[in-house]
Write a protein that holds these residues in place. Structure first.
Motif, PDB file in Angstrom:
ATOM      1  N   ARG A   2      13.876 -22.527 -30.561  1.00 32.98           N
ATOM      2  CA  ARG A   2      13.236 -23.755 -30.803  1.00 32.98           C
ATOM      3  C   ARG A   2      14.398 -24.775 -31.207  1.00 32.98           C
ATOM      4  NH1 ARG A   2       7.992 -22.548 -31.751  1.00 32.98           N
ATOM      5  NH2 ARG A   2       7.320 -20.686 -31.831  1.00 32.98           N
ATOM      6  N   ALA A   3      14.331 -25.946 -31.528  1.00 27.18           N
ATOM      7  CA  ALA A   3      15.044 -26.972 -31.500  1.00 27.18           C
ATOM      8  C   ALA A   3      14.745 -27.659 -33.115  1.00 27.18           C
ATOM      9  CB  ALA A   3      15.117 -27.878 -30.464  1.00 27.18           C
ATOM     10  N   ALA A   4      15.562 -27.948 -33.672  1.00 29.75           N
ATOM     11  CA  ALA A   4      15.439 -28.668 -34.950  1.00 29.75           C
ATOM     12  C   ALA A   4      16.393 -30.043 -35.104  1.00 29.75           C
ATOM     13  CB  ALA A   4      15.612 -27.914 -36.317  1.00 29.75           C
ATOM     14  N   PRO A   5      15.848 -31.003 -35.953  1.00 30.91           N
ATOM     15  CA  PRO A   5      16.865 -31.982 -36.093  1.00 30.91           C
ATOM     16  C   PRO A   5      17.913 -31.532 -37.204  1.00 30.91           C
ATOM     17  CG  PRO A   5      14.722 -32.223 -37.123  1.00 30.91           C
ATOM     18  CD  PRO A   5      14.437 -31.066 -36.311  1.00 30.91           C
ATOM     19  N   ALA A   6      18.978 -32.294 -37.373  1.00 26.47           N
ATOM     20  CA  ALA A   6      19.943 -32.063 -38.306  1.00 26.47           C
ATOM     21  C   ALA A   6      19.425 -32.228 -39.802  1.00 26.47           C
ATOM     22  CB  ALA A   6      21.291 -32.663 -37.956  1.00 26.47           C
ATOM     23  N   ASP A   7      20.130 -31.273 -40.606  1.00 29.12           N
ATOM     24  CA  ASP A   7      19.592 -31.581 -41.999  1.00 29.12           C
ATOM     25  C   ASP A   7      20.523 -32.877 -42.207  1.00 29.12           C
ATOM     26  OD1 ASP A   7      20.102 -31.714 -45.202  1.00 29.12           O
ATOM     27  OD2 ASP A   7      19.440 -29.282 -44.853  1.00 29.12           O
ATOM     28  N   PRO A   8      19.641 -33.844 -42.961  1.00 28.19           N
ATOM     29  CA  PRO A   8      20.282 -35.118 -43.650  1.00 28.19           C
ATOM     30  C   PRO A   8      21.330 -34.911 -44.540  1.00 28.19           C
ATOM     31  CG  PRO A   8      18.229 -35.265 -44.396  1.00 28.19           C
ATOM     32  CD  PRO A   8      18.307 -33.753 -43.461  1.00 28.19           C
ATOM     33  N   VAL A   9      21.292 -33.825 -45.510  1.00 27.95           N
ATOM     34  CA  VAL A   9      22.241 -33.563 -46.530  1.00 27.95           C
ATOM     35  C   VAL A   9      23.446 -32.747 -46.046  1.00 27.95           C
ATOM     36  CG1 VAL A   9      22.289 -32.731 -48.742  1.00 27.95           C
ATOM     37  CG2 VAL A   9      20.328 -33.896 -48.045  1.00 27.95           C
ATOM     38  N   VAL A  10      23.180 -31.541 -45.218  1.00 21.18           N
ATOM     39  CA  VAL A  10      24.148 -30.671 -44.794  1.00 21.18           C
ATOM     40  C   VAL A  10      24.189 -30.799 -43.413  1.00 21.18           C
ATOM     41  CG1 VAL A  10      24.958 -28.428 -44.997  1.00 21.18           C
ATOM     42  CG2 VAL A  10      23.442 -29.358 -46.756  1.00 21.18           C
ATOM     43  N   PRO A  11      25.112 -31.644 -42.886  1.00 25.15           N
ATOM     44  CA  PRO A  11      25.376 -31.676 -41.276  1.00 25.15           C
ATOM     45  C   PRO A  11      25.698 -30.175 -40.811  1.00 25.15           C
ATOM     46  CG  PRO A  11      26.439 -33.676 -42.474  1.00 25.15           C
ATOM     47  CD  PRO A  11      26.075 -32.523 -43.621  1.00 25.15           C
ATOM     48  N   THR A  17      11.911 -28.269 -40.532  1.00 24.25           N
ATOM     49  CA  THR A  17      11.115 -28.037 -39.570  1.00 24.25           C
ATOM     50  C   THR A  17      11.688 -28.129 -38.210  1.00 24.25           C
ATOM     51  OG1 THR A  17      10.089 -30.023 -39.648  1.00 24.25           O
ATOM     52  CG2 THR A  17       8.990 -28.475 -40.961  1.00 24.25           C
ATOM     53  N   THR A  18      11.136 -27.389 -37.074  1.00 22.32           N
ATOM     54  CA  THR A  18      11.560 -27.491 -35.864  1.00 22.32           C
ATOM     55  C   THR A  18      10.892 -28.573 -35.321  1.00 22.32           C
ATOM     56  OG1 THR A  18       9.914 -26.494 -35.203  1.00 22.32           O
ATOM     57  CG2 THR A  18      12.011 -24.842 -35.571  1.00 22.32           C
ATOM     58  N   LEU A  19      11.212 -29.238 -34.105  1.00 22.26           N
ATOM     59  CA  LEU A  19      10.530 -30.179 -33.366  1.00 22.26           C
ATOM     60  C   LEU A  19       9.043 -29.914 -32.996  1.00 22.26           C
ATOM     61  CD1 LEU A  19      13.432 -31.315 -30.856  1.00 22.26           C
ATOM     62  CD2 LEU A  19      12.688 -32.497 -33.196  1.00 22.26           C
ATOM     63  N   CYS A  20       8.774 -28.818 -33.079  1.00 22.58           N
ATOM     64  CA  CYS A  20       7.330 -28.306 -32.714  1.00 22.58           C
ATOM     65  C   CYS A  20       6.428 -28.197 -34.093  1.00 22.58           C
ATOM     66  CB  CYS A  20       7.286 -27.000 -31.861  1.00 22.58           C
ATOM     67  SG  CYS A  20       7.696 -25.631 -32.654  1.00 22.58           S
ATOM     68  N   GLY A  21       7.417 -28.346 -35.315  1.00 23.32           N
ATOM     69  CA  GLY A  21       6.540 -28.065 -36.436  1.00 23.32           C
ATOM     70  C   GLY A  21       6.691 -26.943 -37.232  1.00 23.32           C
ATOM     71  N   GLY A  26      14.376 -18.644 -42.191  1.00 18.45           N
ATOM     72  CA  GLY A  26      14.330 -17.468 -41.930  1.00 18.45           C
ATOM     73  C   GLY A  26      14.584 -17.300 -40.408  1.00 18.45           C
ATOM     74  N   MET A  27      15.025 -18.439 -39.607  1.00 20.44           N
ATOM     75  CA  MET A  27      15.092 -18.532 -38.380  1.00 20.44           C
ATOM     76  C   MET A  27      16.598 -18.120 -38.315  1.00 20.44           C
ATOM     77  SD  MET A  27      12.956 -21.326 -36.276  1.00 20.44           S
ATOM     78  CE  MET A  27      11.255 -21.325 -36.228  1.00 20.44           C
ATOM     79  N   ASP A  28      17.142 -17.456 -36.980  1.00 20.31           N
ATOM     80  CA  ASP A  28      18.583 -17.406 -36.909  1.00 20.31           C
ATOM     81  C   ASP A  28      19.076 -18.609 -36.173  1.00 20.31           C
ATOM     82  OD1 ASP A  28      18.704 -14.814 -37.910  1.00 20.31           O
ATOM     83  OD2 ASP A  28      18.035 -14.087 -35.971  1.00 20.31           O
ATOM     84  N   LYS A  29      20.243 -19.226 -36.673  1.00 23.11           N
ATOM     85  CA  LYS A  29      20.822 -20.397 -36.023  1.00 23.11           C
ATOM     86  C   LYS A  29      21.849 -19.891 -34.993  1.00 23.11           C
ATOM     87  CE  LYS A  29      24.047 -24.085 -37.385  1.00 23.11           C
ATOM     88  NZ  LYS A  29      24.823 -24.430 -38.399  1.00 23.11           N
ATOM     89  N   LEU A  30      21.681 -20.575 -33.679  1.00 20.80           N
ATOM     90  CA  LEU A  30      22.446 -20.340 -32.512  1.00 20.80           C
ATOM     91  C   LEU A  30      23.406 -21.383 -32.394  1.00 20.80           C
ATOM     92  CD1 LEU A  30      22.936 -18.685 -30.040  1.00 20.80           C
ATOM     93  CD2 LEU A  30      21.041 -20.076 -29.000  1.00 20.80           C
ATOM     94  N   SER A  31      24.647 -21.055 -32.373  1.00 25.73           N
ATOM     95  CA  SER A  31      25.744 -22.073 -32.051  1.00 25.73           C
ATOM     96  C   SER A  31      25.794 -22.070 -30.357  1.00 25.73           C
ATOM     97  CB  SER A  31      26.947 -21.611 -32.543  1.00 25.73           C
ATOM     98  OG  SER A  31      26.905 -21.828 -34.052  1.00 25.73           O
ATOM     99  N   GLY A  52       8.420 -24.560 -25.374  1.00 22.40           N
ATOM    100  CA  GLY A  52       7.898 -25.682 -24.590  1.00 22.40           C
ATOM    101  C   GLY A  52       7.841 -26.973 -25.358  1.00 22.40           C
ATOM    102  N   ASP A  53       7.127 -26.780 -26.747  1.00 22.50           N
ATOM    103  CA  ASP A  53       6.793 -28.050 -27.123  1.00 22.50           C
ATOM    104  C   ASP A  53       8.190 -28.851 -27.875  1.00 22.50           C
ATOM    105  OD1 ASP A  53       4.096 -27.874 -27.011  1.00 22.50           O
ATOM    106  OD2 ASP A  53       3.901 -26.731 -28.875  1.00 22.50           O
ATOM    107  N   CYS A  54       9.316 -27.714 -28.023  1.00 27.06           N
ATOM    108  CA  CYS A  54      10.545 -28.493 -28.437  1.00 27.06           C
ATOM    109  C   CYS A  54      11.397 -29.023 -27.523  1.00 27.06           C
ATOM    110  CB  CYS A  54      11.366 -27.337 -29.101  1.00 27.06           C
ATOM    111  SG  CYS A  54      10.954 -26.871 -30.828  1.00 27.06           S
TER     112      CYS A  54
END
Length: 61
Positions: A2-11, A17-21, A26-31, A52-54
């Motif tokens: 999934r994709a998520a917008p950046a945190d406005p406080v911690v770049p 929430t992800t783009l699909c809500g 608890g999700m793992d971050k992938l660089s 697909g929604d993201c």
């Protein structure tokens, strides 16, 4: 995947929430950085796990 917008406080961290809500807690971050313009936002070898929604949200921009 999934994709998520950046945190406005911690770049560099995802927002709440992800783009699909879905909640990102608890999700793992992938660089991953796309190889260039027009390249997919996700690693090509992970296509089967792409949300697909993201993808639609990112591509409709």
């Amino acid at each position: 995947m999934r994709a998520a917008p950046a945190d406005p406080v911690v770049p560099g961290d995802p927002g709440d929430t992800t783009l699909c809500g879905e909640p990102t807690q608890g999700m793992d971050k992938l660089s991953y950085t796309p190889s260039g313009p027009g390249a997919p936002w996700f690693p090509p070898n992970n296509r089967e796990w792409m949300c697909g929604d993201c993808d639609e949200a990112l591509c409709s921009g």
